[in-house]
Enzyme design. Structure first.
Site, PDB file in Angstrom:
ATOM      1  N   ASP A   1      -7.258   1.294  21.573  1.00 50.67           N
ATOM      2  CA  ASP A   1      -6.525   1.178  22.828  1.00 50.67           C
ATOM      3  C   ASP A   1      -7.182   2.084  23.864  1.00 50.67           C
ATOM      4  O   ASP A   1      -8.136   2.800  23.551  1.00 50.67           O
ATOM      5  CB  ASP A   1      -5.043   1.497  22.627  1.00 50.67           C
ATOM      6  CG  ASP A   1      -4.770   2.906  22.096  1.00 50.67           C
ATOM      7  OD1 ASP A   1      -5.532   3.849  22.411  1.00 50.67           O
ATOM      8  OD2 ASP A   1      -3.768   3.078  21.380  1.00 50.67           O
TER       9      ASP A   1
ATOM     10  N   HIS B   1     -23.401  -2.327   4.733  1.00 48.36           N
ATOM     11  CA  HIS B   1     -22.204  -2.284   3.904  1.00 48.36           C
ATOM     12  C   HIS B   1     -21.523  -0.925   4.020  1.00 48.36           C
ATOM     13  O   HIS B   1     -22.164   0.103   3.868  1.00 48.36           O
ATOM     14  CB  HIS B   1     -22.577  -2.594   2.452  1.00 48.36           C
ATOM     15  CG  HIS B   1     -21.409  -2.728   1.549  1.00 48.36           C
ATOM     16  ND1 HIS B   1     -21.423  -2.242   0.269  1.00 48.36           N
ATOM     17  CD2 HIS B   1     -20.181  -3.277   1.731  1.00 48.36           C
ATOM     18  CE1 HIS B   1     -20.271  -2.499  -0.307  1.00 48.36           C
ATOM     19  NE2 HIS B   1     -19.496  -3.133   0.565  1.00 48.36           N
TER      20      HIS B   1
ATOM     21  N   TYR C   1      -0.690   3.359  19.154  1.00 50.26           N
ATOM     22  CA  TYR C   1      -1.405   3.236  17.877  1.00 50.26           C
ATOM     23  C   TYR C   1      -2.084   1.878  17.682  1.00 50.26           C
ATOM     24  O   TYR C   1      -2.253   1.419  16.548  1.00 50.26           O
ATOM     25  CB  TYR C   1      -0.474   3.549  16.702  1.00 50.26           C
ATOM     26  CG  TYR C   1       0.163   4.899  16.830  1.00 50.26           C
ATOM     27  CD1 TYR C   1      -0.559   6.058  16.574  1.00 50.26           C
ATOM     28  CD2 TYR C   1       1.491   5.028  17.239  1.00 50.26           C
ATOM     29  CE1 TYR C   1       0.014   7.314  16.717  1.00 50.26           C
ATOM     30  CE2 TYR C   1       2.075   6.279  17.381  1.00 50.26           C
ATOM     31  CZ  TYR C   1       1.333   7.413  17.122  1.00 50.26           C
ATOM     32  OH  TYR C   1       1.902   8.646  17.269  1.00 50.26           O
ATOM     33  N   ALA C   2      -2.494   1.240  18.766  1.00 49.97           N
ATOM     34  CA  ALA C   2      -3.214  -0.037  18.673  1.00 49.97           C
ATOM     35  C   ALA C   2      -4.698   0.264  18.484  1.00 49.97           C
ATOM     36  O   ALA C   2      -5.516   0.092  19.385  1.00 49.97           O
ATOM     37  CB  ALA C   2      -2.966  -0.890  19.914  1.00 49.97           C
ATOM     38  N   ASN C   3      -5.012   0.753  17.289  1.00 51.08           N
ATOM     39  CA  ASN C   3      -6.373   1.152  16.930  1.00 51.08           C
ATOM     40  C   ASN C   3      -6.639   0.717  15.498  1.00 51.08           C
ATOM     41  O   ASN C   3      -5.740   0.772  14.656  1.00 51.08           O
ATOM     42  CB  ASN C   3      -6.526   2.677  17.001  1.00 51.08           C
ATOM     43  CG  ASN C   3      -6.108   3.248  18.330  1.00 51.08           C
ATOM     44  OD1 ASN C   3      -6.723   2.983  19.342  1.00 51.08           O
ATOM     45  ND2 ASN C   3      -5.033   4.036  18.324  1.00 51.08           N
TER      46      ASN C   3
ATOM     47  N   HIS D   1      -2.283   9.647  11.808  1.00 56.96           N
ATOM     48  CA  HIS D   1      -3.085   9.489  13.025  1.00 56.96           C
ATOM     49  C   HIS D   1      -4.164  10.563  13.153  1.00 56.96           C
ATOM     50  O   HIS D   1      -5.276  10.274  13.614  1.00 56.96           O
ATOM     51  CB  HIS D   1      -2.171   9.495  14.256  1.00 56.96           C
ATOM     52  CG  HIS D   1      -2.860   9.116  15.520  1.00 56.96           C
ATOM     53  ND1 HIS D   1      -3.524   7.921  15.681  1.00 56.96           N
ATOM     54  CD2 HIS D   1      -3.000   9.768  16.694  1.00 56.96           C
ATOM     55  CE1 HIS D   1      -4.034   7.861  16.893  1.00 56.96           C
ATOM     56  NE2 HIS D   1      -3.732   8.975  17.537  1.00 56.96           N
TER      57      HIS D   1
END
Length: 131
Positions: free
Chosen positions: A28, A20, A120-122, A98
């Protein structure tokens, strides 16, 4: 041979070991991966596999309590942000700058690097519980 869920043995092992609030990152191909964090590199060429494809498979196999994204994704990659919101309906969403996002990745159990080459594909996925 496994029939369902994540077939990649490294990803399956990480998911099985999560407790948990533990975190994993789907990234990316440009996100820096901190020293000491497990790197699972799936990138074979630009765009393959895609961030969203990997996110879908992992999300289908993981209890997710919270999602953290860089706030820059809202203006710089609205399409990916929208798709994340559509795929992950139940978890709480948190947006941070970021630089903070990159700091948070230092605590991840693993970072899964995709071939995605859009800004920013994270995402940081925070493990929930199944009960």
């Amino acid at each position: 041979m496994k029939k369902h869920g994540v077939l990649n043995s490294e990803i399956a092992a990480v998911l099985a070991s999560l407790g948990h609030t533990d975190t994993i990152v789907i990234a990316d191909c440009g996100l820096p991966i901190p020293d000491g964090v497990k790197r699972i590199d799936l990138a074979v060429e630009i765009g393959k596999p895609s961030f969203l494809d990997v996110l879908q498979v992992v999300a289908d196999d993981m209890a997710i309590e919270k999602v953290t994204l860089a706030e820059e994704v809202i203006n710089n990659n609205a399409e990916v942000n929208k798709e994340i919101e559509l795929k992950l309906i139940e978890p709480a969403f948190e947006y941070v700058c970021h630089e903070q996002f990159k700091e948070h990745t230092k605590k991840a159990k693993a970072i899964i690097r995709t071939g995605e080459a859009t800004p920013y594909a994270n995402v940081i996925l925070h493990a929930g519980v199944i009960f």
